[in-house]
Design a protein around this motif. Sequence first.
Motif, PDB file in Angstrom:
ATOM      1  N   GLN A 115     -31.511  79.233  31.368  1.00 47.97           N
ATOM      2  CA  GLN A 115     -31.542  79.985  32.625  1.00 47.97           C
ATOM      3  C   GLN A 115     -32.946  80.042  33.193  1.00 47.97           C
ATOM      4  O   GLN A 115     -33.129  80.058  34.408  1.00 47.97           O
ATOM      5  N   ASN A 116     -33.935  80.069  32.331  1.00 48.23           N
ATOM      6  CA  ASN A 116     -35.323  80.076  32.795  1.00 48.23           C
ATOM      7  C   ASN A 116     -35.747  78.708  33.317  1.00 48.23           C
ATOM      8  O   ASN A 116     -36.534  78.613  34.247  1.00 48.23           O
ATOM      9  N   ASN A 117     -35.243  77.636  32.700  1.00 51.61           N
ATOM     10  CA  ASN A 117     -35.593  76.283  33.121  1.00 51.61           C
ATOM     11  C   ASN A 117     -34.563  75.300  32.576  1.00 51.61           C
ATOM     12  O   ASN A 117     -34.683  74.833  31.445  1.00 51.61           O
ATOM     13  N   ALA A 118     -33.580  74.980  33.394  1.00 51.78           N
ATOM     14  CA  ALA A 118     -32.505  74.078  32.970  1.00 51.78           C
ATOM     15  C   ALA A 118     -32.966  72.630  32.884  1.00 51.78           C
ATOM     16  O   ALA A 118     -32.222  71.775  32.404  1.00 51.78           O
ATOM     17  N   LEU A 119     -34.178  72.347  33.335  1.00 55.71           N
ATOM     18  CA  LEU A 119     -34.687  70.972  33.304  1.00 55.71           C
ATOM     19  C   LEU A 119     -35.420  70.631  32.007  1.00 55.71           C
ATOM     20  O   LEU A 119     -35.858  69.498  31.835  1.00 55.71           O
ATOM     21  N   LEU A 120     -35.541  71.603  31.116  1.00 55.13           N
ATOM     22  CA  LEU A 120     -36.231  71.325  29.853  1.00 55.13           C
ATOM     23  C   LEU A 120     -35.478  70.267  29.056  1.00 55.13           C
ATOM     24  O   LEU A 120     -34.246  70.291  28.983  1.00 55.13           O
ATOM     25  N   PRO A 121     -36.193  69.355  28.436  1.00 53.13           N
ATOM     26  CA  PRO A 121     -35.537  68.382  27.566  1.00 53.13           C
ATOM     27  C   PRO A 121     -34.913  69.085  26.351  1.00 53.13           C
ATOM     28  O   PRO A 121     -35.412  70.122  25.894  1.00 53.13           O
ATOM     29  N   ASN A 122     -33.843  68.534  25.848  1.00 50.73           N
ATOM     30  CA  ASN A 122     -33.145  69.108  24.701  1.00 50.73           C
ATOM     31  C   ASN A 122     -34.093  69.363  23.537  1.00 50.73           C
ATOM     32  O   ASN A 122     -33.995  70.393  22.857  1.00 50.73           O
ATOM     33  N   LYS A 123     -35.011  68.458  23.313  1.00 47.74           N
ATOM     34  CA  LYS A 123     -35.957  68.594  22.200  1.00 47.74           C
ATOM     35  C   LYS A 123     -36.779  69.884  22.330  1.00 47.74           C
ATOM     36  O   LYS A 123     -37.023  70.582  21.347  1.00 47.74           O
ATOM     37  N   GLN A 124     -37.181  70.221  23.555  1.00 45.82           N
ATOM     38  CA  GLN A 124     -37.972  71.428  23.778  1.00 45.82           C
ATOM     39  C   GLN A 124     -37.106  72.688  23.649  1.00 45.82           C
ATOM     40  O   GLN A 124     -37.547  73.696  23.093  1.00 45.82           O
ATOM     41  N   VAL A 125     -35.872  72.627  24.150  1.00 45.78           N
ATOM     42  CA  VAL A 125     -34.945  73.760  23.988  1.00 45.78           C
ATOM     43  C   VAL A 125     -34.737  74.016  22.504  1.00 45.78           C
ATOM     44  O   VAL A 125     -34.817  75.148  22.029  1.00 45.78           O
ATOM     45  N   ALA A 126     -34.495  72.950  21.753  1.00 40.30           N
ATOM     46  CA  ALA A 126     -34.275  73.066  20.311  1.00 40.30           C
ATOM     47  C   ALA A 126     -35.468  73.726  19.623  1.00 40.30           C
ATOM     48  O   ALA A 126     -35.296  74.618  18.782  1.00 40.30           O
ATOM     49  N   ALA A 127     -36.668  73.314  19.983  1.00 43.38           N
ATOM     50  CA  ALA A 127     -37.871  73.891  19.375  1.00 43.38           C
ATOM     51  C   ALA A 127     -37.988  75.380  19.686  1.00 43.38           C
ATOM     52  O   ALA A 127     -38.363  76.176  18.821  1.00 43.38           O
ATOM     53  N   GLU A 128     -37.632  75.768  20.920  1.00 43.90           N
ATOM     54  CA  GLU A 128     -37.759  77.178  21.317  1.00 43.90           C
ATOM     55  C   GLU A 128     -36.754  78.084  20.621  1.00 43.90           C
ATOM     56  O   GLU A 128     -36.988  79.278  20.491  1.00 43.90           O
TER      57      GLU A 128
ATOM     58  N   ASN B  15     -35.456  77.259  17.508  1.00 47.92           N
ATOM     59  CA  ASN B  15     -35.527  76.925  16.078  1.00 47.92           C
ATOM     60  C   ASN B  15     -34.284  76.196  15.564  1.00 47.92           C
ATOM     61  O   ASN B  15     -33.702  76.564  14.545  1.00 47.92           O
ATOM     62  N   LEU B  16     -33.904  75.147  16.279  1.00 52.35           N
ATOM     63  CA  LEU B  16     -32.799  74.283  15.861  1.00 52.35           C
ATOM     64  C   LEU B  16     -33.278  72.835  15.855  1.00 52.35           C
ATOM     65  O   LEU B  16     -34.260  72.497  16.521  1.00 52.35           O
ATOM     66  N   SER B  17     -32.527  71.991  15.160  1.00 57.69           N
ATOM     67  CA  SER B  17     -32.787  70.559  15.265  1.00 57.69           C
ATOM     68  C   SER B  17     -32.267  70.099  16.627  1.00 57.69           C
ATOM     69  O   SER B  17     -31.345  70.707  17.179  1.00 57.69           O
ATOM     70  N   PRO B  18     -32.837  69.036  17.187  1.00 57.01           N
ATOM     71  CA  PRO B  18     -32.356  68.548  18.483  1.00 57.01           C
ATOM     72  C   PRO B  18     -30.859  68.221  18.488  1.00 57.01           C
ATOM     73  O   PRO B  18     -30.169  68.527  19.455  1.00 57.01           O
ATOM     74  N   SER B  19     -30.354  67.651  17.402  1.00 56.00           N
ATOM     75  CA  SER B  19     -28.921  67.295  17.373  1.00 56.00           C
ATOM     76  C   SER B  19     -28.040  68.547  17.340  1.00 56.00           C
ATOM     77  O   SER B  19     -27.016  68.611  18.033  1.00 56.00           O
ATOM     78  N   ALA B  20     -28.434  69.558  16.564  1.00 54.65           N
ATOM     79  CA  ALA B  20     -27.658  70.806  16.519  1.00 54.65           C
ATOM     80  C   ALA B  20     -27.703  71.510  17.871  1.00 54.65           C
ATOM     81  O   ALA B  20     -26.688  72.050  18.344  1.00 54.65           O
ATOM     82  N   CYS B  21     -28.862  71.485  18.513  1.00 47.25           N
ATOM     83  CA  CYS B  21     -29.004  72.112  19.833  1.00 47.25           C
ATOM     84  C   CYS B  21     -28.138  71.380  20.854  1.00 47.25           C
ATOM     85  O   CYS B  21     -27.440  72.016  21.657  1.00 47.25           O
ATOM     86  N   HIS B  22     -28.159  70.068  20.811  1.00 44.31           N
ATOM     87  CA  HIS B  22     -27.343  69.266  21.728  1.00 44.31           C
ATOM     88  C   HIS B  22     -25.855  69.608  21.577  1.00 44.31           C
ATOM     89  O   HIS B  22     -25.146  69.769  22.570  1.00 44.31           O
TER      90      HIS B  22
ATOM     91  N   THR C 129     -28.140  82.572  18.461  1.00 46.49           N
ATOM     92  CA  THR C 129     -28.729  81.284  18.826  1.00 46.49           C
ATOM     93  C   THR C 129     -28.150  80.782  20.155  1.00 46.49           C
ATOM     94  O   THR C 129     -28.879  80.262  20.996  1.00 46.49           O
ATOM     95  N   ASP C 130     -26.825  80.957  20.340  1.00 46.02           N
ATOM     96  CA  ASP C 130     -26.215  80.575  21.620  1.00 46.02           C
ATOM     97  C   ASP C 130     -26.852  81.352  22.771  1.00 46.02           C
ATOM     98  O   ASP C 130     -27.173  80.791  23.815  1.00 46.02           O
ATOM     99  N   PHE C 131     -27.024  82.659  22.576  1.00 43.19           N
ATOM    100  CA  PHE C 131     -27.645  83.480  23.622  1.00 43.19           C
ATOM    101  C   PHE C 131     -29.090  83.053  23.871  1.00 43.19           C
ATOM    102  O   PHE C 131     -29.560  83.055  25.015  1.00 43.19           O
ATOM    103  N   ALA C 132     -29.803  82.666  22.820  1.00 39.77           N
ATOM    104  CA  ALA C 132     -31.182  82.197  22.981  1.00 39.77           C
ATOM    105  C   ALA C 132     -31.207  80.897  23.793  1.00 39.77           C
ATOM    106  O   ALA C 132     -32.047  80.729  24.683  1.00 39.77           O
ATOM    107  N   ILE C 133     -30.281  79.997  23.510  1.00 42.32           N
ATOM    108  CA  ILE C 133     -30.189  78.738  24.266  1.00 42.32           C
ATOM    109  C   ILE C 133     -29.898  79.039  25.742  1.00 42.32           C
ATOM    110  O   ILE C 133     -30.536  78.487  26.644  1.00 42.32           O
ATOM    111  N   LEU C 134     -28.956  79.935  25.991  1.00 47.21           N
ATOM    112  CA  LEU C 134     -28.607  80.289  27.369  1.00 47.21           C
ATOM    113  C   LEU C 134     -29.797  80.888  28.112  1.00 47.21           C
ATOM    114  O   LEU C 134     -30.031  80.576  29.276  1.00 47.21           O
ATOM    115  N   GLU C 135     -30.570  81.716  27.425  1.00 50.46           N
ATOM    116  CA  GLU C 135     -31.742  82.317  28.064  1.00 50.46           C
ATOM    117  C   GLU C 135     -32.782  81.252  28.413  1.00 50.46           C
ATOM    118  O   GLU C 135     -33.334  81.246  29.509  1.00 50.46           O
ATOM    119  N   VAL C 136     -33.038  80.337  27.488  1.00 52.11           N
ATOM    120  CA  VAL C 136     -34.013  79.268  27.738  1.00 52.11           C
ATOM    121  C   VAL C 136     -33.568  78.416  28.923  1.00 52.11           C
ATOM    122  O   VAL C 136     -34.352  78.121  29.831  1.00 52.11           O
TER     123      VAL C 136
END
Length: 156
Positions: free
Chosen positions: A19-32, A34-41, A10-17
């Motif tokens: 790296q592709n677009n660091a401007l994505l809102p946390n909510k969208q990163v979390a959805a990509e 499969n985490l809750s926004p708070s867990a992703c944050h 999951t950490d590697f998935a977050i890093l990949e997302v």
Amino acid sequence: MNSYAQLDRTDFAILEVLQNNALLPNKQVAAEVNLSPSACHERIKRLKDSGILKSSHALVDPKAYGVGFEAMFFIQLDRHEALLVEEFLQEVVGLPEVKSVTLISGVYDIIAHLRVRDIDHLKSLAFEKFTKRAYITKIESSIVYDFKESRVQKPL
């Protein structure tokens, strides 16, 4: 145990997302990933705090700055004193025309990737910022026709 060994899928998935677009809102990163926004944050915060996630950058079209030409300088030094080399690398990477500078082994010692307005700008840069240094014995330049870069680092 260092923090790199504790990364999971999951950490590697977050890093990949990111790296592709660091401007994505946390909510969208979390959805990509499969985490809750708070867990992703919390994971992103941990990645930042541990130094794994170092920074984020905007990728700007060089033409917006009047850059229409890229080249490489292959640079040979007459001596390899650590302090001199490090000082040179720091000075060169600070030039606005320099995209990157790399210390290498082989015939040349340094490669500088440059972005300039045109061939006259490149010539001026070579003479005013590079060849005037006594410890530079040779500069060879090559024009960049096309440049592809993978901005996403994945685990090997």
